[in-house]
Design a protein around this motif. Structure first.
Motif, mmCIF file in Angstrom:
data_model
loop_
_atom_site.group_PDB
_atom_site.id
_atom_site.type_symbol
_atom_site.label_atom_id
_atom_site.label_comp_id
_atom_site.label_asym_id
_atom_site.label_seq_id
_atom_site.Cartn_x
_atom_site.Cartn_y
_atom_site.Cartn_z
ATOM 1 N N ALA A 103 -23.215 18.075 -5.017
ATOM 2 C CA ALA A 103 -22.833 19.294 -4.301
ATOM 3 C C ALA A 103 -21.320 19.409 -4.169
ATOM 4 C CB ALA A 103 -23.483 19.321 -2.923
ATOM 5 N N GLY A 104 -20.604 18.457 -4.764
ATOM 6 C CA GLY A 104 -19.144 18.502 -4.741
ATOM 7 C C GLY A 104 -18.529 17.921 -3.489
ATOM 8 N N VAL A 105 -19.267 17.018 -2.820
ATOM 9 C CA VAL A 105 -18.783 16.464 -1.550
ATOM 10 C C VAL A 105 -18.679 14.951 -1.647
ATOM 11 C CG1 VAL A 105 -19.212 16.254 0.925
ATOM 12 C CG2 VAL A 105 -19.870 18.345 -0.278
ATOM 13 N N ARG A 106 -17.459 14.432 -1.468
ATOM 14 C CA ARG A 106 -17.241 13.008 -1.319
ATOM 15 C C ARG A 106 -17.185 12.675 0.167
ATOM 16 N NH1 ARG A 106 -11.608 12.298 -4.053
ATOM 17 N NH2 ARG A 106 -11.295 14.006 -2.568
ATOM 18 N N PRO A 107 -17.543 11.452 0.572
ATOM 19 C CA PRO A 107 -17.509 11.117 2.000
ATOM 20 C C PRO A 107 -16.177 11.448 2.669
ATOM 21 C CG PRO A 107 -18.634 9.394 0.806
ATOM 22 C CD PRO A 107 -18.075 10.338 -0.237
ATOM 23 N N GLU A 108 -15.067 11.209 1.975
ATOM 24 C CA GLU A 108 -13.761 11.458 2.582
ATOM 25 C C GLU A 108 -13.428 12.946 2.696
ATOM 26 O OE1 GLU A 108 -12.961 10.109 -1.764
ATOM 27 O OE2 GLU A 108 -14.428 9.708 -0.156
ATOM 28 N N ASP A 109 -14.223 13.798 2.030
ATOM 29 C CA ASP A 109 -13.990 15.247 2.095
ATOM 30 C C ASP A 109 -14.570 15.885 3.346
ATOM 31 O OD1 ASP A 109 -12.849 15.125 -0.439
ATOM 32 O OD2 ASP A 109 -14.745 15.590 -1.455
ATOM 33 N N VAL A 110 -15.468 15.191 4.034
ATOM 34 C CA VAL A 110 -16.199 15.785 5.153
ATOM 35 C C VAL A 110 -15.304 15.817 6.390
ATOM 36 C CG1 VAL A 110 -18.215 15.586 6.655
ATOM 37 C CG2 VAL A 110 -18.413 15.053 4.205
ATOM 38 N N ASP A 111 -15.140 17.008 6.942
ATOM 39 C CA ASP A 111 -14.296 17.189 8.128
ATOM 40 C C ASP A 111 -15.083 17.094 9.428
ATOM 41 O OD1 ASP A 111 -11.687 18.015 6.805
ATOM 42 O OD2 ASP A 111 -13.064 19.490 5.950
ATOM 43 N N ALA A 112 -16.371 17.455 9.383
ATOM 44 C CA ALA A 112 -17.174 17.455 10.608
ATOM 45 C C ALA A 112 -18.633 17.199 10.264
ATOM 46 C CB ALA A 112 -17.043 18.780 11.346
ATOM 47 N N VAL A 113 -19.312 16.515 11.159
ATOM 48 C CA VAL A 113 -20.754 16.290 11.076
ATOM 49 C C VAL A 113 -21.378 16.818 12.357
ATOM 50 C CG1 VAL A 113 -22.600 14.564 10.988
ATOM 51 C CG2 VAL A 113 -20.532 14.250 9.609
ATOM 52 N N VAL A 114 -22.361 17.687 12.213
ATOM 53 C CA VAL A 114 -23.113 18.199 13.356
ATOM 54 C C VAL A 114 -24.469 17.509 13.377
ATOM 55 C CG1 VAL A 114 -24.306 20.214 14.313
ATOM 56 C CG2 VAL A 114 -21.986 20.451 13.400
ATOM 57 N N ASN A 115 -24.738 16.752 14.423
ATOM 58 C CA ASN A 115 -26.089 16.245 14.653
ATOM 59 C C ASN A 115 -26.759 17.186 15.647
ATOM 60 O OD1 ASN A 115 -24.802 12.879 14.663
ATOM 61 N ND2 ASN A 115 -25.840 13.893 12.980
ATOM 62 N N THR A 116 -27.744 17.970 15.168
ATOM 63 C CA THR A 116 -28.376 18.926 16.076
ATOM 64 C C THR A 116 -29.102 18.216 17.213
ATOM 65 O OG1 THR A 116 -30.379 19.042 14.693
ATOM 66 C CG2 THR A 116 -28.641 20.693 14.305
ATOM 67 N N HIS A 117 -29.536 16.990 16.970
ATOM 68 C CA HIS A 117 -30.052 16.104 18.011
ATOM 69 C C HIS A 117 -30.042 14.703 17.428
ATOM 70 C CE1 HIS A 117 -33.557 17.243 15.641
ATOM 71 N NE2 HIS A 117 -34.212 16.205 16.105
ATOM 72 N N LEU A 118 -30.435 13.699 18.215
ATOM 73 C CA LEU A 118 -30.214 12.317 17.802
ATOM 74 C C LEU A 118 -31.495 11.597 17.413
ATOM 75 C CD1 LEU A 118 -27.396 11.189 20.274
ATOM 76 C CD2 LEU A 118 -27.230 12.403 18.082
ATOM 77 N N HIS A 119 -32.420 12.279 16.758
ATOM 78 C CA HIS A 119 -33.586 11.620 16.182
ATOM 79 C C HIS A 119 -33.218 10.973 14.850
ATOM 80 C CE1 HIS A 119 -37.120 13.702 18.504
ATOM 81 N NE2 HIS A 119 -36.650 12.641 19.120
ATOM 82 N N ALA A 120 -34.073 10.025 14.422
ATOM 83 C CA ALA A 120 -33.778 9.192 13.258
ATOM 84 C C ALA A 120 -33.496 9.984 11.996
ATOM 85 C CB ALA A 120 -34.951 8.233 13.014
ATOM 86 N N ASP A 121 -34.229 11.085 11.813
ATOM 87 C CA ASP A 121 -34.108 11.845 10.571
ATOM 88 C C ASP A 121 -33.006 12.891 10.623
ATOM 89 O OD1 ASP A 121 -35.785 12.957 12.521
ATOM 90 O OD2 ASP A 121 -36.812 14.240 11.090
ATOM 91 N N HIS A 122 -32.127 12.780 11.601
ATOM 92 C CA HIS A 122 -30.995 13.711 11.716
ATOM 93 C C HIS A 122 -29.654 12.988 11.809
ATOM 94 C CE1 HIS A 122 -33.426 17.420 12.299
ATOM 95 N NE2 HIS A 122 -34.313 16.499 12.600
ATOM 96 N N VAL A 123 -29.692 11.665 11.916
ATOM 97 C CA VAL A 123 -28.450 10.904 12.099
ATOM 98 C C VAL A 123 -28.284 9.757 11.107
ATOM 99 C CG1 VAL A 123 -28.392 11.437 14.575
ATOM 100 C CG2 VAL A 123 -29.470 9.310 13.814
ATOM 101 N N GLY A 124 -29.269 9.563 10.201
ATOM 102 C CA GLY A 124 -29.299 8.340 9.404
ATOM 103 C C GLY A 124 -28.085 8.097 8.529
ATOM 104 N N TRP A 125 -27.597 9.157 7.869
ATOM 105 C CA TRP A 125 -26.428 8.960 7.013
ATOM 106 C C TRP A 125 -25.125 9.136 7.781
ATOM 107 C CZ3 TRP A 125 -26.270 6.493 2.622
ATOM 108 C CH2 TRP A 125 -27.427 6.406 1.847
ATOM 109 N N ASN A 126 -25.200 9.134 9.109
ATOM 110 C CA ASN A 126 -23.962 9.039 9.894
ATOM 111 C C ASN A 126 -23.190 7.782 9.522
ATOM 112 O OD1 ASN A 126 -24.648 11.322 11.342
ATOM 113 N ND2 ASN A 126 -24.780 10.313 13.325
#
Length: 308
Positions: A103-126
């Motif tokens: 998708a054209g995204v390297r980890p260092e390119d990400v400026d913000a991460v939104v976790n809509t909530h803190l369940h396992a399937d929403h935070v794993g690649w944090n």
């Protein structure tokens, strides 16, 4: 549908998993199998398998490019996680980093991460594991965490299963759930806090001129939605306010994963009513198939016009 453009905002879908999760009748306990069968024309084959009775869902991250910045909405399950209470997630090994790169995204390119909530399937690649320790995956990102969820799931808060000398099966299951929630916090949330990359928020928070976070509690205490407005167009990432399109027809019915089903139903109805009134594109976390829809009123519920 893999890409959406709303005004000056680009949205790209990164799909970690799609397929059968569980019997449909277990996903929304208030609805038995007959309700799913009755809606089969609208649900099958992308959201429901009539032959097996299975609920079909997805695990996905949405890449949002807004104002020159790259924002990830939720981060999926992650690889190598100990999730014995959730076999589908347990020690999962997927291709998420490769898909993000595609998708054209390297980890260092990400400026913000939104976790809509803190369940396992929403935070794993944090986080990712390096040298035996979990560290933030996205070194330059601010991670937006709902304060109410941090307070609820943080092991330091002392929340946990009910006590008592005569713990039964229900109490045992609750203890297993809490153990997994605490593990999720330790490997996918605590490292972000320790790195000083987290921003906790409550009420509402404007990320940039096009993106606003708002509380929508019930699924978890801090469940939230992310609203998008650009060029006269609107969308709302609803997280786990809904798990299946069956809840469009039956908005009062919450999923088995909702900690407060009554509050979750109220949040869902409020979000859907606004989406219908303001013509927002509804983008949930777990819809398979097209993954997003325009909604309109249909009797006591809502109908979907799938975006493709």
């Amino acid at each position: 549908m893999e890409r959406i453009v709303l005004g000056d905002v680009e949205i790209i879908r990164v799909l970690e998993f799609q397929g059968p999760f569980a019997p449909a009748a277990e996903i929304v306990p208030e609805l038995g199998e007959p309700a799913w069968s009755a809606d089969a024309a609208a649900l099958a084959p992308e959201h429901y398998d009539p032959a097996s009775g299975a609920y079909i869902g997805a695990l996905q991250t949405w890449v949002v490019r807004s104002g020159g910045r790259t924002v990830l909405v939720d981060t999926g399950v992650g690889n190598g996680r100990e999730r014995p209470a959730t076999p589908l997630f347990h020690r999962l090994e997927g291709r998420f980093p490769e898909l993000l790169a595609a998708a054209g995204v390297r980890p260092e390119d990400v400026d913000a991460v939104v976790n809509t909530h803190l369940h396992a399937d929403h935070v794993g690649w944090n986080t990712v594991e390096r040298d035996g320790a979990w560290v933030p995956t996205f070194p330059n990102a601010v991670y937006y965490l709902p304060a109410a969820d941090r307070a609820f799931f943080d092991p330091a808060a002392g929340n946990g299963p009910r006590g008592g000398d005569a713990a039964g099966a229900e109490d045992t299951a609750e203890a297993v759930r809490w153990a997994e929630w605490h593990q999720v916090f330790e490997d996918s949330v605590a490292p972000v806090l320790a790195a000083g990359q987290a921003q906790e928020w409550s009420g509402s928070l404007r990320i940039d001129p096009a993106l606003v976070l708002e509380e929508a509690p019930g699924h978890t205490p801090g469940s939230s939605v992310l609203r998008v407005q650009s060029g006269g167009e609107r969308a709302v990432f609803v997280g786990d306010v809904m798990h299946s399109p069956v809840q469009l027809a039956h908005p009062s019915c919450s999923s088995c994963f909702c900690l407060d089903p009554v509050q979750a139903a109220a949040s869902r109805l409020r979000v859907l009513e606004r989406a219908a009134a303001e013509k927002e594109l509804v983008i949930p976390a777990h819809f398979a198939g097209a993954g997003a829809a325009r909604v309109g009123r249909a009797g006591a519920g809502f109908s979907a016009d799938w975006a493709r």
